[in-house]
Write a protein that holds these residues in place. Structure first.
Motif, PDB file in Angstrom:
ATOM      1  N   ARG A 135       0.841  -1.209   0.000  1.00 38.12           N
ATOM      2  CA  ARG A 135       0.000   0.000   0.000  1.00 38.12           C
ATOM      3  C   ARG A 135       0.876   1.258   0.000  1.00 38.12           C
ATOM      4  N   MET A 136       1.958   1.222   0.766  1.00 38.14           N
ATOM      5  CA  MET A 136       2.849   2.389   0.838  1.00 38.14           C
ATOM      6  C   MET A 136       3.543   2.607  -0.508  1.00 38.14           C
ATOM      7  N   HIS A 174       2.371   1.818  -3.388  1.00 35.59           N
ATOM      8  CA  HIS A 174       1.345   2.363  -4.276  1.00 35.59           C
ATOM      9  C   HIS A 174       1.199   3.873  -4.038  1.00 35.59           C
ATOM     10  N   ASN A 175       1.117   4.274  -2.758  1.00 36.19           N
ATOM     11  CA  ASN A 175       0.982   5.703  -2.431  1.00 36.19           C
ATOM     12  C   ASN A 175       2.187   6.506  -2.901  1.00 36.19           C
ATOM     13  N   ARG A 210       2.279   7.282  -6.611  1.00 36.97           N
ATOM     14  CA  ARG A 210       1.323   8.303  -7.059  1.00 36.97           C
ATOM     15  C   ARG A 210       1.690   9.707  -6.575  1.00 36.97           C
ATOM     16  N   SER A 211       2.653   9.794  -5.653  1.00 38.27           N
ATOM     17  CA  SER A 211       2.998  11.102  -5.073  1.00 38.27           C
ATOM     18  C   SER A 211       3.955  11.869  -5.984  1.00 38.27           C
ATOM     19  N   THR A 261       7.724  12.167  -4.455  1.00 37.77           N
ATOM     20  CA  THR A 261       8.579  10.997  -4.234  1.00 37.77           C
ATOM     21  C   THR A 261       9.871  11.105  -5.037  1.00 37.77           C
ATOM     22  N   GLU A 265      -6.340   3.263   5.582  1.00 37.33           N
ATOM     23  CA  GLU A 265      -6.327   4.552   4.871  1.00 37.33           C
ATOM     24  C   GLU A 265      -5.763   5.663   5.759  1.00 37.33           C
ATOM     25  N   LEU A 286      -1.930   5.417   6.697  1.00 33.61           N
ATOM     26  CA  LEU A 286      -0.898   5.645   5.670  1.00 33.61           C
ATOM     27  C   LEU A 286      -0.954   7.036   5.039  1.00 33.61           C
ATOM     28  N   GLN A 287      -1.727   7.949   5.618  1.00 35.08           N
ATOM     29  CA  GLN A 287      -1.794   9.313   5.076  1.00 35.08           C
ATOM     30  C   GLN A 287      -0.469  10.041   5.309  1.00 35.08           C
TER      31      GLN A 287
END
Length: 579
Positions: A404-405, A407-408, A411-412, A415, A451, A454-455
């Motif tokens: 999940r991290m 994936h985040n 998309r950032s 990064t 959710e 992991l914000q």
């Protein structure tokens, strides 16, 4: 440093009230920072001096506060003294605040910041044994084991950082009737090949299958009893299979613990204490503490009146020992072997009664050191599920946090190009798990939320890591501005002062943490530091500033980065320097 200022103010109070300055060290505390309001640096609640008998308690408290504030004189360290409602405020010289707080950094002593405080002089340092994690072999490693693992690791790290000799122990559930079932079931449902490929999964599958079978099959139940009896009698084949299960499981767990950044000095287990447990029963009998209940079980009477209204069973009617009997044996054995000064058990709150009984029996049996044993209870985690369903093994949670991290991060827009994005995602994902768990009181239950956890914004482990990585990047980009000396007069803006005022609280936060063994104090301190750093990042640019200004600001950011990293490591988080 905070201790320099605290000591100076304590000395001033000591001279005025004709007391030892040590009497005021713990009474003084740093004032929490609110937004960017100007405030004093330290406060002294007059109530604490009345309780300790330094000041009389039959006088009007406000009058007392104002009189003492007027008696205290300003000097080169304290530039302002004022009386509030029942509290005296001290504001220290701003330039001296900057100089003293930042001079330690840049001397290869960054990791000592806050740890040599006089607040810790009252701590009795010695050997601390922490028992945590303690999963059951062949049963699922559930959310409770994860909580026990990370909480125990935090306690061990905290104690170690404050100068204790720490023994980290994993006490495995590796004995009992479940091994009778597993042993009997393996001969029917087990496969050595599968055991090599995925040991935990295969043992768990066998265990589930044999339990189902035993529900309606009396022969299977008997086979399980026979296998466990063979184990208890140390018969070769049964012991050999049991050892194989245990060794394979420990190797698997070590691999998972390594991912968490957790290690143990000792892998112990119930099996180590089965023989000694019978000796403990004999000792209880010799001391007249063992009674026989109406059902024929061996019990210890724990009722204050001695009327058997509250008993603890330590022996089954067939003469076999129980979990608590083995725990009694384990505690006595550890005291003899490790000579600990304190022993801390980290398990969920449903076991509070078990430990209360354990400590009571030890004391009744003449083991006065049981007073130095402590149970740290924690609440339940609700709703810990992965995409594939209910959590069976810790590894599933770690894999999910990483994916999940990752994936985040993909998309950032912020990064960075990373050499090993999976490794960074793993470390950040684990930080998120830890911070979500540690934000509230340990005894509270909480709902697991992927959710929210992991914000990148908000009070999360991701935000801590992002702040640290951002500070590392700032320091890397401005290496040419780093200098051995800096001008403190260039850091007098309220934004800078707020960070330093917050850092004044670091030793107090560690002191509070070691008193109640709650990680929330440190988590909330680091989150607040990260918010203050975010403001400073916007308002105090390094690049493009005059060289002297850049040097001073870089020293401030380096100090914040260092304290953030040190605090994260105590929590059990590995700081990342890029993300």
């Amino acid at each position: 440093m905070a201790c320099f200022f605290r000591r100076s103010i304590a000395a001033k109070l000591g001279r005025t009230l004709q007391q030892s300055e040590d009497a005021f060290i713990t009474a003084l505390s740093a004032v929490p920072v609110f937004k960017k309001q100007q405030s004093a640096d330290f406060k002294l609640p007059i109530g604490t001096l009345r309780i300790s008998g330094i000041l009389p308690s039959n006088v009007d408290i406000q009058q007392q506060t104002e009189t003492l504030a007027n008696q205290l004189e300003q000097d080169s360290v304290v530039e302002e003294i004022s009386a509030g409602p029942g509290v005296i405020h001290f504001k220290v010289n701003r330039k001296l605040l900057v100089q003293k707080m930042l001079e330690l950094f840049g001397k290869d002593e960054d990791d000592k910041f806050g740890l040599n405080s006089e607040l810790f002089n009252s701590l009795k340092r010695g050997t601390t044994l922490v028992e945590y994690s303690s999963p059951n072999i062949a049963k699922k490693f559930h959310a409770g084991h994860l909580r026990s693992t990370i909480i125990g690791n935090f306690i061990a790290n905290l104690k170690q950082s404050l100068g204790h000799d720490v023994i980290r122990m994993n006490y495995l559930g590796d004995w009992g009737m479940q091994f009778g079932l597993l042993g009997a079931g393996f001969s029917q449902f087990g496969c050595q090949e599968k055991l090599k490929q995925n040991p935990l999964q295969h043992l768990f599958e066998v265990y589930v299958q044999v339990n189902k079978e035993a529900e309606h099959n009396e022969d299977m139940k008997q086979a399980a009893r026979d296998f466990f009896r063979q184990l208890e009698q140390h018969e070769g084949e049964a012991v050999s299979l049991w050892q194989q299960f245990r060794e394979i499981t420990v190797v698997e767990y070590q691999r998972v613990y390594k991912r968490l950044g957790v290690h143990f000095d000792v892998y112990s287990g119930e099996s180590f204490h089965q023989d000694r447990a019978q000796e403990v029963v004999q000792q209880l009998q010799n001391q007249g503490l063992l009674k026989t209940s109406k059902r024929g079980t061996g019990v210890v009477d724990l009722s204050p009146a001695g009327d058997m209204s509250s008993v603890c069973t330590v022996l089954r009617s067939d003469g076999t020992t129980l979990y608590i009997t083995r725990d009694l044996a384990a505690a006595i054995d550890r005291k003899e072997k490790y000579h600990f000064n304190e022993m801390i058990y980290v398990t969920d709150k449903s076991q509070a009664n078990h430990f209360s009984q354990l400590f009571q029996i030890l004391l009744s049996a003449g083991h006065s050191w049981a007073d130095s044993c402590q149970h740290v209870p924690f609440g339940l985690v609700r709703g810990m599920k992965t995409r594939s369903g209910e959590v069976v093994f810790l590894e599933d949670v770690l894999d999910e946090a990483r994916s999940r991290m990752l994936h985040n991060m993909s998309r950032s827009t912020t990064t960075k190009e990373l050499e090993n994005p999976e490794d960074t995602a793993e470390k950040v994902g684990i930080s998120a798990l830890i911070v979500q768990d540690f934000k509230g009181p340990l005894q509270s239950d909480y709902s697991f939320d992927w959710e929210r956890m992991l914000q990148a914004q908000g009070d999360t482990g991701v935000f801590l890591q992002y702040t640290h990585a951002r500070l590392c990047s700032l320091i890397r980009r401005n290496e040419e501005a780093q200098a051995a000396i800096f001008d403190p007069s260039l850091l007098l803006e309220q934004t800078s002062v707020s960070i330093l005022q917050h850092l004044l609280r670091y030793d107090e936060v560690l002191f509070q943490s070691v008193q109640d063994l709650q990680p929330k104090h440190l988590v909330n301190f680091l989150l607040k530091l990260s918010h203050l750093v975010a403001s400073a990042h916007r308002e105090l640019p390094v690049k493009g500033s005059h060289q002297d200004v850049a040097q001073a600001r870089l020293r401030l950011f380096s100090a914040a980065c260092s304290v953030l990293a040190n605090g994260m490591r105590i929590l059990g988080i590995t700081p990342v320097d890029k993300m």
